[in-house]
Scaffold this motif. Structure first.
Motif, short mmCIF file in Angstrom:
data_model
loop_
_atom_site.label_atom_id
_atom_site.label_comp_id
_atom_site.label_asym_id
_atom_site.label_seq_id
_atom_site.Cartn_x
_atom_site.Cartn_y
_atom_site.Cartn_z
N MET B 113 16.46 19.59 -5.98
CA MET B 113 16.83 19.37 -7.25
C MET B 113 18.12 19.11 -7.38
O MET B 113 18.98 19.81 -6.84
N ARG B 114 18.29 18.12 -8.51
CA ARG B 114 19.84 17.97 -8.79
C ARG B 114 19.84 18.22 -10.30
O ARG B 114 18.91 17.73 -11.06
N GLY B 115 21.00 18.77 -10.88
CA GLY B 115 21.13 18.99 -12.48
C GLY B 115 22.27 19.76 -12.64
O GLY B 115 23.30 19.68 -12.00
N ALA B 135 14.77 25.79 -19.12
CA ALA B 135 15.07 24.59 -18.74
C ALA B 135 14.34 23.61 -19.63
O ALA B 135 13.36 23.49 -19.76
N SER B 136 15.15 22.43 -20.06
CA SER B 136 14.32 21.56 -20.81
C SER B 136 13.73 20.59 -19.94
O SER B 136 13.85 20.54 -18.58
N PRO B 138 12.86 17.80 -17.60
CA PRO B 138 13.60 17.06 -16.73
C PRO B 138 13.24 15.78 -16.26
O PRO B 138 11.91 15.48 -17.04
N ASP B 139 13.93 14.70 -15.92
CA ASP B 139 13.65 13.44 -15.87
C ASP B 139 12.27 13.33 -14.64
O ASP B 139 11.30 12.48 -14.92
N ARG B 140 12.39 14.32 -13.70
CA ARG B 140 11.23 14.09 -12.69
C ARG B 140 11.08 12.93 -11.97
O ARG B 140 10.00 12.54 -11.51
N SER B 141 12.16 12.13 -11.78
CA SER B 141 12.09 10.90 -11.00
C SER B 141 12.35 11.40 -9.24
O SER B 141 13.15 10.90 -8.87
N ALA B 142 11.04 11.95 -8.95
CA ALA B 142 11.15 12.35 -7.57
C ALA B 142 11.33 11.27 -6.72
O ALA B 142 10.47 10.62 -6.76
N ASN B 143 12.18 11.38 -5.83
CA ASN B 143 12.89 10.05 -5.51
C ASN B 143 12.01 8.99 -5.50
O ASN B 143 11.61 8.27 -4.64
#
Lengths: 143, 143
Positions: B113-115, B135-136, B138-143
DNA sequence: CAGAAATCAAGAATTATTCTAAATCAAAAA
DNA sequence: TTTTTGATTTAGAATAATTCTTGATTTCTG
């Protein structure tokens, strides 16, 4: 969108097999003899920055490129080397499976799986693990 | 377990901050002046093969090393560069969040995860996103 | 202690990727 | 249409992480 960028993008869209930059280069050369590897790298970077393409990494292997913009994970077959997209089952794609430290913000998550694809798993008639039905229980030793 | 391997392993156990091979080398040199970077690489490889250490990769950045043998994911802070371990919430660590193609066998899963970590997220008083509680989304654009 | 095997150190080699500089191209201006 | 301007392409050099090679050293085994 220049000719080279269009071509690189088309190569990625033609076969959705997650080629490396070198593989993209070889395929692109067939249609535009003068294209250079540096240009392929440039185009892949530009397309990635533009959000049309995703860079896919596993361990230290050469990067692969993927034009699938839907949220998904990647499955790397240890048998044949193929890379497949894996769709999320739930709306949140597995993020709820982890204890995110409170206060931190996760911007994106990358999920990669290693294993044997259906064909390679079937080819392994080791004892009982004939892998006829669904995926068997994995090791799940996430890095 | 040679002296060099023991030292490299101790360096990893001392601070659990996921150092790169070069960082391990610098720390190891303080205690064993003659050690070489190649040896550090050798030791890290040996320890990894022995299952005492895990190699952690994100994108094309230098590999980092982690002596945490429990199943976990990794969180990379884009603000300060720190890497944290993330524990699984469920027994299966998010695997059920994905539609594994039937017939294939997943041997292992890597989740990164990046953030922004709690401290960096708090330092960003941008508009409303003060990140006070959990945690708000997330974008969750998993690769 | 002798001999064999494993490991270490130093630096060269490799490989994916990025950078540089010159050449080319394309759209806008004249 | 020509010129201008700026971005893009190309080829090759450069970079950086990692691996390999070779000879020296240490560590086992008897």
């Amino acid at each position: 969108m220049t000719r080279q960028r269009r071509l690189v993008y088309d190569v990625l869209l033609r076969d959705l097999d997650h080629p490396t930059a070198s593989e993209v280069f070889l395929r692109a050369k067939d249609q535009l003899a003068g294209i250079s590897l540096a240009t392929v790298y440039n185009c892949l970077e530009t397309l990635t920055e533009a959000g049309l393409v995703k860079q896919v990494n596993l361990d230290r292997e050469p990067s692969r490129y993927c034009p699938n913009l839907n949220e998904h994970a990647h499955f790397f077959c240890m048998g044949c080397g193929a890379v497949e997209d894996v769709a999320p089952a739930s709306r949140d794609g597995g993020l709820q499976g982890w204890c995110i430290p409170s206060g931190s913000r996760v911007e994106k998550m990358e999920v990669a799986m290693r294993g044997l694809c259906r064909r390679c798993a079937a080819g392994e008639e080791h004892s009982v693990e004939t892998a006829a039905s669904g995926a068997s229980a994995p090791d799940r030793s996430a890095n």
